[in-house]
Design an enzyme around this catalytic site. Sequence first.
Site, PDB file in Angstrom:
ATOM      1  N   TYR B  94      -0.928   0.014  -5.682  1.00 55.77           N
ATOM      2  CA  TYR B  94      -0.137  -0.403  -6.841  1.00 55.77           C
ATOM      3  C   TYR B  94      -0.910  -1.359  -7.745  1.00 55.77           C
ATOM      4  O   TYR B  94      -1.456  -2.359  -7.289  1.00 55.77           O
ATOM      5  CB  TYR B  94       1.130  -1.087  -6.354  1.00 55.77           C
ATOM      6  CG  TYR B  94       2.204  -1.180  -7.383  1.00 55.77           C
ATOM      7  CD1 TYR B  94       3.058  -0.105  -7.618  1.00 55.77           C
ATOM      8  CD2 TYR B  94       2.391  -2.336  -8.130  1.00 55.77           C
ATOM      9  CE1 TYR B  94       4.073  -0.194  -8.551  1.00 55.77           C
ATOM     10  CE2 TYR B  94       3.401  -2.426  -9.068  1.00 55.77           C
ATOM     11  CZ  TYR B  94       4.237  -1.350  -9.283  1.00 55.77           C
ATOM     12  OH  TYR B  94       5.239  -1.440 -10.212  1.00 55.77           O
ATOM     13  N   SER B 204      -0.957   1.989   0.912  1.00 65.71           N
ATOM     14  CA  SER B 204       0.189   1.436   0.193  1.00 65.71           C
ATOM     15  C   SER B 204       0.726   2.485  -0.790  1.00 65.71           C
ATOM     16  O   SER B 204       1.107   3.567  -0.341  1.00 65.71           O
ATOM     17  CB  SER B 204      -0.231   0.137  -0.492  1.00 65.71           C
ATOM     18  OG  SER B 204       0.905  -0.562  -0.926  1.00 65.71           O
ATOM     19  N   GLN B 205       0.782   2.193  -2.091  1.00 61.30           N
ATOM     20  CA  GLN B 205       1.203   3.232  -3.026  1.00 61.30           C
ATOM     21  C   GLN B 205       0.356   4.486  -2.816  1.00 61.30           C
ATOM     22  O   GLN B 205       0.864   5.610  -2.842  1.00 61.30           O
ATOM     23  CB  GLN B 205       1.058   2.753  -4.471  1.00 61.30           C
ATOM     24  CG  GLN B 205       1.365   3.826  -5.511  1.00 61.30           C
ATOM     25  CD  GLN B 205       1.064   3.347  -6.929  1.00 61.30           C
ATOM     26  OE1 GLN B 205       1.937   2.809  -7.593  1.00 61.30           O
ATOM     27  NE2 GLN B 205      -0.157   3.515  -7.384  1.00 61.30           N
ATOM     28  N   ASP B 290       3.431  -7.305   7.924  1.00 55.95           N
ATOM     29  CA  ASP B 290       3.394  -6.864   6.530  1.00 55.95           C
ATOM     30  C   ASP B 290       4.737  -7.143   5.867  1.00 55.95           C
ATOM     31  O   ASP B 290       5.770  -6.677   6.327  1.00 55.95           O
ATOM     32  CB  ASP B 290       3.099  -5.360   6.504  1.00 55.95           C
ATOM     33  CG  ASP B 290       2.879  -4.815   5.106  1.00 55.95           C
ATOM     34  OD1 ASP B 290       3.093  -5.542   4.125  1.00 55.95           O
ATOM     35  OD2 ASP B 290       2.488  -3.644   5.000  1.00 55.95           O
ATOM     36  N   HIS B 319      -0.281  -6.698   4.965  1.00 57.34           N
ATOM     37  CA  HIS B 319      -0.426  -5.455   4.207  1.00 57.34           C
ATOM     38  C   HIS B 319      -1.848  -4.917   4.233  1.00 57.34           C
ATOM     39  O   HIS B 319      -2.063  -3.739   3.954  1.00 57.34           O
ATOM     40  CB  HIS B 319       0.027  -5.703   2.766  1.00 57.34           C
ATOM     41  CG  HIS B 319       0.310  -4.453   2.016  1.00 57.34           C
ATOM     42  ND1 HIS B 319       1.143  -3.466   2.496  1.00 57.34           N
ATOM     43  CD2 HIS B 319      -0.137  -4.011   0.821  1.00 57.34           C
ATOM     44  CE1 HIS B 319       1.199  -2.484   1.616  1.00 57.34           C
ATOM     45  NE2 HIS B 319       0.432  -2.786   0.600  1.00 57.34           N
TER      46      HIS B 319
END
Lengths: 341, 341, 341, 341, 341, 341
Positions: B94, B204-205, B290, B319
């Site tokens: 992101y 992640s994204q 996370d 994360h």
Amino acid sequence: MYSDLPVDQLATYRGTTSEPKDFDAFWEDTLDDARLYPLALKVTPCPATLRTVELYDVVFSGFGGELIRAWLRLPAQPLRTEGPIPGVVQFAGYGGGRGDAHENLFWASAGFAHLHMDSRGQGAGWSKGATPDGAGSAGPQGPGVMTRGILDPETYYYRRLFTDAVRAVQSLRSLDSAEIGGPDGAADLRGVVDPDRVAVLGQSQGGSVALAAGAFCPEVAAVVAFVPYLADIPRAVSVTDAYPFREVCDFLAVHRGSTDRVMETLRYFDAVHLARRSKAPALFSVGLMDTITPPSTVYAAYNNYAGPKDLEVWPFNGHEAGGIEDELAALDFLQRELGDG
Amino acid sequence: MYSDLPVDQLATYRGTTSEPKDFDAFWEDTLDDARLYPLALKVTPCPATLRTVELYDVVFSGFGGELIRAWLRLPAQPLRTEGPIPGVVQFAGYGGGRGDAHENLFWASAGFAHLHMDSRGQGAGWSKGATPDGAGSAGPQGPGVMTRGILDPETYYYRRLFTDAVRAVQSLRSLDSAEIGGPDGAADLRGVVDPDRVAVLGQSQGGSVALAAGAFCPEVAAVVAFVPYLADIPRAVSVTDAYPFREVCDFLAVHRGSTDRVMETLRYFDAVHLARRSKAPALFSVGLMDTITPPSTVYAAYNNYAGPKDLEVWPFNGHEAGGIEDELAALDFLQRELGDG
Amino acid sequence: MYSDLPVDQLATYRGTTSEPKDFDAFWEDTLDDARLYPLALKVTPCPATLRTVELYDVVFSGFGGELIRAWLRLPAQPLRTEGPIPGVVQFAGYGGGRGDAHENLFWASAGFAHLHMDSRGQGAGWSKGATPDGAGSAGPQGPGVMTRGILDPETYYYRRLFTDAVRAVQSLRSLDSAEIGGPDGAADLRGVVDPDRVAVLGQSQGGSVALAAGAFCPEVAAVVAFVPYLADIPRAVSVTDAYPFREVCDFLAVHRGSTDRVMETLRYFDAVHLARRSKAPALFSVGLMDTITPPSTVYAAYNNYAGPKDLEVWPFNGHEAGGIEDELAALDFLQRELGDG
Amino acid sequence: MYSDLPVDQLATYRGTTSEPKDFDAFWEDTLDDARLYPLALKVTPCPATLRTVELYDVVFSGFGGELIRAWLRLPAQPLRTEGPIPGVVQFAGYGGGRGDAHENLFWASAGFAHLHMDSRGQGAGWSKGATPDGAGSAGPQGPGVMTRGILDPETYYYRRLFTDAVRAVQSLRSLDSAEIGGPDGAADLRGVVDPDRVAVLGQSQGGSVALAAGAFCPEVAAVVAFVPYLADIPRAVSVTDAYPFREVCDFLAVHRGSTDRVMETLRYFDAVHLARRSKAPALFSVGLMDTITPPSTVYAAYNNYAGPKDLEVWPFNGHEAGGIEDELAALDFLQRELGDG
Amino acid sequence: MYSDLPVDQLATYRGTTSEPKDFDAFWEDTLDDARLYPLALKVTPCPATLRTVELYDVVFSGFGGELIRAWLRLPAQPLRTEGPIPGVVQFAGYGGGRGDAHENLFWASAGFAHLHMDSRGQGAGWSKGATPDGAGSAGPQGPGVMTRGILDPETYYYRRLFTDAVRAVQSLRSLDSAEIGGPDGAADLRGVVDPDRVAVLGQSQGGSVALAAGAFCPEVAAVVAFVPYLADIPRAVSVTDAYPFREVCDFLAVHRGSTDRVMETLRYFDAVHLARRSKAPALFSVGLMDTITPPSTVYAAYNNYAGPKDLEVWPFNGHEAGGIEDELAALDFLQRELGDG
Amino acid sequence: MYSDLPVDQLATYRGTTSEPKDFDAFWEDTLDDARLYPLALKVTPCPATLRTVELYDVVFSGFGGELIRAWLRLPAQPLRTEGPIPGVVQFAGYGGGRGDAHENLFWASAGFAHLHMDSRGQGAGWSKGATPDGAGSAGPQGPGVMTRGILDPETYYYRRLFTDAVRAVQSLRSLDSAEIGGPDGAADLRGVVDPDRVAVLGQSQGGSVALAAGAFCPEVAAVVAFVPYLADIPRAVSVTDAYPFREVCDFLAVHRGSTDRVMETLRYFDAVHLARRSKAPALFSVGLMDTITPPSTVYAAYNNYAGPKDLEVWPFNGHEAGGIEDELAALDFLQRELGDG
């Protein structure tokens, strides 16, 4: 705490930004383009929940012909029997929109026709908006709108927003010819607003938008710019870490090679250059502990303002500046400039 | 510190989100629309600054036919003499973009053809992007892209990004037929990539985009999803205050009346539903500390994943999860699944 | 936001620190002592997970004869057929170590022999280390290594680290005579590295260590110091609250009576004095919004640097400075100074 | 705010840690090794700045024969005419040292011989120390001492500190045979302290050191452990983000592969296992809003404590717990257990 | 980090505040009013928990005749056989009170009669108080006492607190005539304190209260003001964002129209004007990194101090300044000025 | 993020507080005492700056006969021709006061007589107040008013504020008999307000004050309590770290021995017990992400409310809850309950 220039230097500080040679041409072209679209002003009464103020949902075509929303608030009909009333067009602060129709009753309560314009693509941060920014991004952007399309003045977000603002002024001034929406018994708004007594007003981002409207609409009768944003941008980005100026820094921290282009774009939008082009009487305010629009940048706009002007200085306030006392000062100022609301 | 479900409940947690009836129809229509545009894949060699890795600037048409950029990195020609090599398509986290061509040399160094796709309209937060999101906003939005167009699945940002991802996979698989740019002596990339050995990967994204590509492209040979975002969104927004999930909360805190519409939109994009539609072998990772993609949401995606799967669990990481150790695990996994790079 | 000297004063700022009379004697003695220990360089091939880069686990004897670890990365053998290649020795930033062998592939990919030295006793903060600091503390110390042994130049941590760095340069320059480890079929690294084309490089703490190596090894062919730490320490501790400079403040806030001794110790390690002793061409970088190594301190080192020099200035960056763009500038610089990688 | 177990579950919570089989052997060996070094106790009077308390600078040989400093405070001679007085050995909290001789006058004022031991290598965080940790690091470590040598019980920092504590108790108990320093007219401390009435006391880290001294010295007559640190470590690192427990998490977030080794090491130092080995009467305290030593971990130590015991519970306090009121409770407790000071 | 004037300007900085013409009249009237109330000094022995220090609970009538509490601590009777001893009256820092009787044993241990005065209405922030501020608020106020009654010097909180301080000095000086409380065998405190050797001392707020006592009681033999608060208030509120000075800013940010009145009130309480009225020898301290009482404001008080004076400068300390080392310096200073304790 | 009870448990949660036996007697006595003072209601017109709303400065005697200020806002006379209008008495949130007369025009614009009461001693935090809290402190207190006089129900701040509220309701209901101030041509307010249609309303602290007014004035026709504060205090202080509940924790962290007394005092003021005593129809609101008045405490008040009731639940809001949408819901509710404004 003061973290900007010493107070005695603020009084004469005029900023560090220079304007591009084609500043006026750029904006003439931009506004000419906008004029190709009919205004398409439509005004629809809201359900009558209030007794003293009438509320209307407004839409008009702004930059690129896209539909911009606003609220119109009027003192209730029994109270406006003495002829056309003055008007004030208000612009929202960063991240906000026109909000709810029932908010911000001050100006209508004071006897003004109050048009509260939405900010395209904003309005999810603290007050609700309802207007898309249909133009799309013209490149990568950081969060917020401050870097949307920032690599070119043509695609920069504020080109669209400033144009919307000019169209909003035009809308309130031509209320007589608006299409009136609603189921039946359409309201008759002819003769309500005096087009020669329309002011613009805003705080922070709204203040710079007001300065833009004042600079580009000679018909604007007065300008109120509380702690205006976007002034003396080259200094602003070097003296504060606060958002939204910081969005420019964040962008350039990643797009290191775009510094010159970004700074060039911003010269077309700096409130200092807008202030130099305004003739209407103006009221500014500044908070000496403001880290969001550092006082030196507000003074840079104020000291360059070309018309009659006054400045409310709040020594112990930050970005909220005078709050309700700014509003009361503005009411006093507008009543003097425009006649009673 | 653990702030999510107790560790022993995570192992079987499957999430709280249900999928819309027309989930598949929605995505079939979306991808059918995209197919109307020719892929228009063009690959241009970058100046030869590196000795072991070749770099190419890539562009192809994604959602709505808009041009999407990417980097292609290949092990240098003398090292790829034994026939077509496997490929991996990577998606960004992101706020980031494809970055610089000279970054992220791991996969090409390991012998893979590495296509690193840009994320439209992002790429100003931490790694540089170069691709606009031309569709424009379809309403007010908060900072970031998480609420761009969120009032309708048709206009939601991730509809466009997921579609771009499918086109990126198609691009790497059809490298043989790419137009080769550059001044002279065009590179010959025919036969370099084995289209049956193309994996997708992201963190992640990027992990949720990889899951989307895996769900919508049966040709994908393997999926690597490190701490995938966008899973079990109804839970995510109630158990973390961290961005970017929080952008949804911020939006709904202002647009209180839009909660149902927003939640309905998000059901079309939840990684839990993507995971249910994937058959390729997959490697996930999760950090038990996370707070950005809370572990329960990652487990919800993992536990619903329909293909063969494995999960790297990092008890003391947030994360960042396994970092380079996740990458090495992925290399081992892909070498097993796709054959040597 | 700029919080240091005005930009125009930075260009000529030379710092506030003066050097002790016996600076050179102190360091000659220190390095003489180190030479009493044989280098004991041993290089062991890592399993061949990568196709384009060869990885080696390195150990050599540093200060006090203690064993220091490093990674050696080489472009794969088929790509280095044209004779000896140039080398670059890299030092880690504060709190980090040599990391994982598979990280930081940039320099080997660009054709350099890349020796990445561990920092003794560090390597648990953000990238992994594997080297003890066997010397023990010579008194109470704060968290971190910045105050370890700080009451006396003889016992100060950086005396050991700078000495290790000199030995690391010696190691890469004498690779021909290394003992080669590993089960069988030992690699032959003779003739791979050109000892006359070895540069040093580092960021932050790594930058000051590079300056130390440049100052104490006349054989170093070029120096790259990104945002070097430890420069103009008397100013640094008074203009920033950020760690790790702040560790000195924290220490002196408790050990109030030790201020003079601590300041005296630091004079033997200030990067300003190192810079004055260097002759090799150098590339520096600085972030004007850097609060960790305030720009004035970087300029103090740069302006005192005695050899040919250049400086990358990043106006909107903090301690990350130019990031990948710094690396590309360094590549360009080293290719010019050392010949192609 | 309570963020740990519900209050009613705390009362019976006994922790999650199990002890290694060779726990006792490990500590016997450790203490046997220490006994090889003569105690070398030396006590030097400080200049007589106070009228009611005598101050002495103390040094003795601790772990590895290294010299450990302490302060000895005694009620002034005219007030101790009635025979030997009881003693209390105090250990410092994390980051602190023995401080200044003129601080912490409470115990001597109350009539106790008060030995305040320095913590090796600490004492630069909030109270001053003067003792090196000469053993050196046995690998990479994070800031602080919590991960110094943590990969092996033999090299772990707390092996040394706990051993020092045992030696400190021995020192106060054998004051009669101390070497007395100072220019002339050496003080006569024979018969001052009653070796059968020596207690140990500490807060936080000092509390766990007191528990260690109590567990390893059967001669200790009473134990005071305010909010003891290092108890039920596996739970502690998963329920708080506060330092210093968090140093373990930070270390393992980087040294992911060392989790088992680190957890194995910590089993030799967990205050829960220390508590099980103590027979002396004890007073504990706990703050129910403590995030540094979460209440459940304090209860785990308390509930496992094998001797007679009592617990002060402070419902609205954090890590400061009862403050002076804890001290007064301890005075009352020690006067009951040891007889009047 | 230094955030105030450059160090070399501090040495001569004298402040920006001017005093009101009727400053002396205001305080004369105030103190005359206080004298209308009998002192009503009562001293009650506490249970004998300590062996070296005697503790007494003290009450006297302060401003408006309201009862003010304090602790009296004396070296134990066997140690004070040589005639009357000197005394020191201590005032508490902001938010604190007299604390517990068993705290702060330093001065009695050093041989002084130590009267520790409570601060009316404070004592719930960090050390316990027991004295109401019965006068009530004279208008709206922010949290804390800094704006209590601030619209008029007559009603301002510090008028009451400074008056209490004068009465506290009078109390210690007239201990001979105190009513002695307690069940039986009342203590005889006649002849214990030498009224001509009574000093005042405090840190932060306590420092300014000490300056007030020194200014208004010519009988005070010496003044110790560590980092005194309330000095050069007009500058203080513009150079720091830290509390409690910030309470004034917060108040004026809301009560914008009261700026002049508030600033006028504060002129009657500025420590700069107090310092000008003192003749007794004084010891000050300052922390050059203090953001709570910025160093320039401390220097303003110091440089205006009219008596013999000295200043401890701590370059790396904040508001804690010299801590125990300040206390030791004060002990040395008072022993020189008052004779041995 | 949700940090309180799971949403499904909130619906039936009734709290943990029990009421003192003499709760009703305590309040009867308190209100009886207040009735001894004549109401002394005086209403003075403000200058006519607004066109649609008339503004009046109001003063009446509250607890102890002290003068309490308020604003009265009425729809302009031409709009209130149809007989008496309903009224609403509003109470301020913590730290605020009645603000400026020109703020908060909503209720008068909607046709209500709107009395906005000041909060004694508050009004310097975010909106301006003008009313002292003359009673003085009855002991030490923390910042804010939450612990003022908290050691005894008789002296606790909220005893005074709740009593003021009852008197404010009485004031609006007896407007016919008010003394009218102002230079000449006094306004005639007889017959304007219908005493049988007066509601009370407030947010946060204002919500609990509204509940108190509803509980103690059977004449109140409706109650609006947005996110009411002061409910289920024993739970509140254990589940949130946010102010102002935290003021209680801060106080008890220092005054450890006063826990029982403080908790006993608070039982006389808990909104749960107020809610049980109310019969008027009520509207509540709650924000499920509220950390200031945790949702469970609001539900505890709501679920105990004895009259007809409704609750607005805002799943993504914190303490701001529904904002303008809460106000619109309240308008709809009051129009239904009281008839049109």
